[in-house]
Design an enzyme around this catalytic site. Structure first.
Site, short mmCIF file in Angstrom:
data_model
loop_
_atom_site.label_atom_id
_atom_site.label_comp_id
_atom_site.label_asym_id
_atom_site.label_seq_id
_atom_site.Cartn_x
_atom_site.Cartn_y
_atom_site.Cartn_z
N GLY A 157 135.19 44.20 43.60
CA GLY A 157 134.92 42.74 42.21
C GLY A 157 133.81 42.09 42.61
O GLY A 157 133.68 40.48 42.17
N LYS A 158 133.08 42.45 43.62
CA LYS A 158 132.29 41.44 44.56
C LYS A 158 130.62 41.67 42.99
O LYS A 158 130.42 40.26 43.13
CB LYS A 158 131.21 42.47 45.42
CG LYS A 158 131.18 43.10 47.04
CD LYS A 158 131.12 44.11 47.23
CE LYS A 158 131.21 45.46 46.68
NZ LYS A 158 130.34 46.32 47.06
N SER A 159 131.01 42.16 42.23
CA SER A 159 129.63 41.89 40.70
C SER A 159 130.57 40.44 40.11
O SER A 159 129.32 39.89 39.65
CB SER A 159 129.39 42.76 39.96
OG SER A 159 130.39 43.51 40.35
N THR A 160 131.89 40.44 40.08
CA THR A 160 132.10 39.38 39.38
C THR A 160 132.06 38.15 39.87
O THR A 160 131.37 36.91 39.71
CB THR A 160 133.65 39.45 39.30
OG1 THR A 160 133.90 41.21 38.80
CG2 THR A 160 134.15 38.64 38.33
N ARG A 187 125.00 53.63 34.23
CA ARG A 187 126.98 53.60 34.41
C ARG A 187 125.77 52.81 32.55
O ARG A 187 125.23 52.24 32.50
CB ARG A 187 127.37 52.61 34.35
CG ARG A 187 127.75 53.71 35.68
CD ARG A 187 128.78 52.09 36.80
NE ARG A 187 129.71 52.55 38.05
CZ ARG A 187 129.51 52.38 38.81
NH1 ARG A 187 129.90 50.51 38.77
NH2 ARG A 187 129.72 52.81 40.06
N ARG A 229 138.10 50.89 35.38
CA ARG A 229 136.81 50.71 35.18
C ARG A 229 136.34 52.35 35.04
O ARG A 229 134.78 52.25 33.72
CB ARG A 229 135.50 51.10 36.56
CG ARG A 229 135.55 49.53 37.03
CD ARG A 229 134.39 49.40 38.20
NE ARG A 229 133.64 50.71 38.85
CZ ARG A 229 133.45 50.52 39.98
NH1 ARG A 229 133.00 48.70 40.37
NH2 ARG A 229 133.34 51.68 40.76
N ARG A 287 135.16 57.34 46.89
CA ARG A 287 134.96 56.20 47.68
C ARG A 287 136.60 55.28 47.93
O ARG A 287 136.39 54.40 48.89
CB ARG A 287 134.97 54.91 45.72
CG ARG A 287 133.82 54.88 45.25
CD ARG A 287 133.47 55.29 43.64
NE ARG A 287 131.86 55.26 43.30
CZ ARG A 287 130.83 54.94 43.31
NH1 ARG A 287 130.70 53.52 43.12
NH2 ARG A 287 130.03 54.92 43.53
N ASN A 291 141.08 39.02 47.63
CA ASN A 291 140.87 39.13 46.16
C ASN A 291 142.13 39.58 45.30
O ASN A 291 142.14 40.31 44.38
CB ASN A 291 139.37 39.61 45.85
CG ASN A 291 139.20 39.51 44.16
OD1 ASN A 291 139.12 38.27 43.77
ND2 ASN A 291 138.62 40.20 43.33
N ASP A 292 142.95 38.20 46.00
CA ASP A 292 144.20 38.65 44.51
C ASP A 292 144.34 37.74 43.60
O ASP A 292 145.04 38.14 42.90
CB ASP A 292 145.55 38.86 45.77
CG ASP A 292 145.05 37.21 46.53
OD1 ASP A 292 144.27 36.90 45.86
OD2 ASP A 292 146.63 37.40 47.58
P1 5GP Z 1 128.02 51.11 43.14
O1 5GP Z 1 127.89 52.90 42.33
O2 5GP Z 1 129.31 51.21 42.34
O3 5GP Z 1 127.21 50.45 42.06
O4 5GP Z 1 127.58 51.28 43.85
C1 5GP Z 1 127.99 51.35 45.39
C2 5GP Z 1 127.99 51.10 46.66
O5 5GP Z 1 127.03 50.67 47.31
C3 5GP Z 1 129.01 49.58 46.81
O6 5GP Z 1 129.61 49.18 47.85
C4 5GP Z 1 127.11 48.38 46.77
O7 5GP Z 1 127.71 47.51 47.44
C5 5GP Z 1 126.76 49.39 47.91
N1 5GP Z 1 125.17 49.18 47.36
C6 5GP Z 1 124.68 48.51 46.44
N2 5GP Z 1 123.10 48.88 46.85
C7 5GP Z 1 123.29 48.92 48.11
C8 5GP Z 1 122.22 49.20 49.06
O8 5GP Z 1 121.03 48.43 48.57
N3 5GP Z 1 122.20 49.07 50.06
C9 5GP Z 1 123.54 49.53 50.75
N4 5GP Z 1 123.84 49.54 51.84
N5 5GP Z 1 124.77 49.45 49.25
C10 5GP Z 1 124.00 49.72 48.55
#
Ligand code: 5GP
Length: 201
Positions: free
Chosen positions: A15-18, A43, A139, A150, A173-174
């Site tokens: 949930g980082k993006s939230t 996506r 998701r 993952r 994040n509970d």
């Molecule tokens: P998602 O494919 O779900 O968008 O991202 C997968 C993972 O890649 C997430 O844990 C995200 O934090 C990480 N991520 C996204 N952008 C970067 C980046 O620029 N550098 C690194 N090291 N990780 C990233």
């Protein structure tokens, strides 16, 4: 004085993006998100230049060789990276840069040393692995193979986050409101400093 960037890390699906979305709504004049490059396909609903710069693996590899990236990582069969330009563009506006990156990226930034890049490192922890798995499945964006990958990565990341000293704060994040308020607490000093600097202008 340069304001400390914020590095947000945590397993995919936590949930980082939230957190980032709400922070950018609440403090739009203070923070901005560094847009990473990725070789992952967009996506549904993702827009090039907004969530990521969606490019080829070759393009990122070339950029890495040319020294254009501050960090990069191989994640779930794709390459991700933060360009120096992405950070510079935000710093030029006077806003505080937020990076959403994985643990491999965190380790690389730490290796640069504080003189070059000294952010606040925050890790978002899932309540438990079962909840994380449910969130990843809900998701409906990843194949079964990608979900398993993952989840395996998540276990490694959580292990690293639990080692004392690797993050300035680890937030579970509970309950989103509670977790977001803890997140704001970690950023309070930076937000206040940004406010003081604005007053001086
Ligand atoms: P998602 O494919 O779900 O968008 O991202 C997968 C993972 O890649 C997430 O844990 C995200 O934090 C990480 N991520 C996204 N952008 C970067 C980046 O620029 N550098 C690194 N090291 N990780 C990233």
């Amino acid at each position: 004085m340069d304001l400390k960037p914020v590095v947000l890390c945590g397993p995919s699906g936590v949930g980082k993006s939230t957190f980032i979305k709400k922070l950018l709504q609440d403090y739009k004049d203070v923070f901005d998100l560094s847009i990473s490059h990725t070789s992952r396909k967009p996506r549904k609903g993702e827009i090039d230049g907004r969530e990521y710069h969606f490019v080829s693996r070759e393009e990122i590899n070339k950029g890495i060789l040319d020294g254009e990236f501050i960090e990069h990582a191989e994640f779930s069969n794709n390459i991700y990276g933060t360009s120096k330009k992405a950070i510079r563009d935000i710093q030029k506006t006077g806003k505080i840069c937020i990076l959403d990156i994985d643990v491999q990226g965190v380790k690389q930034l730490k290796n640069l040393g504080d003189k070059h890049f000294a952010p606040i490192y925050i890790f978002i922890m899932p309540p438990d692995m079962k909840t994380l798995e449910e969130r990843l499945r809900a998701r409906k964006t990843d194949s079964e193979e990608a979900i398993i990958k993952r989840l395996n990565t998540a276990e490694q990341e959580i292990k690293y986050a639990k080692e004392p000293g690797n993050f300035d704060a680890v937030i579970k994040n509970d309950d989103f409101d509670k977790a977001y308020s803890q997140f704001l607490d970690c950023l309070k000093e930076t937000i206040n400093e940004a406010g003081r600097l604005k007053l001086k202008v």
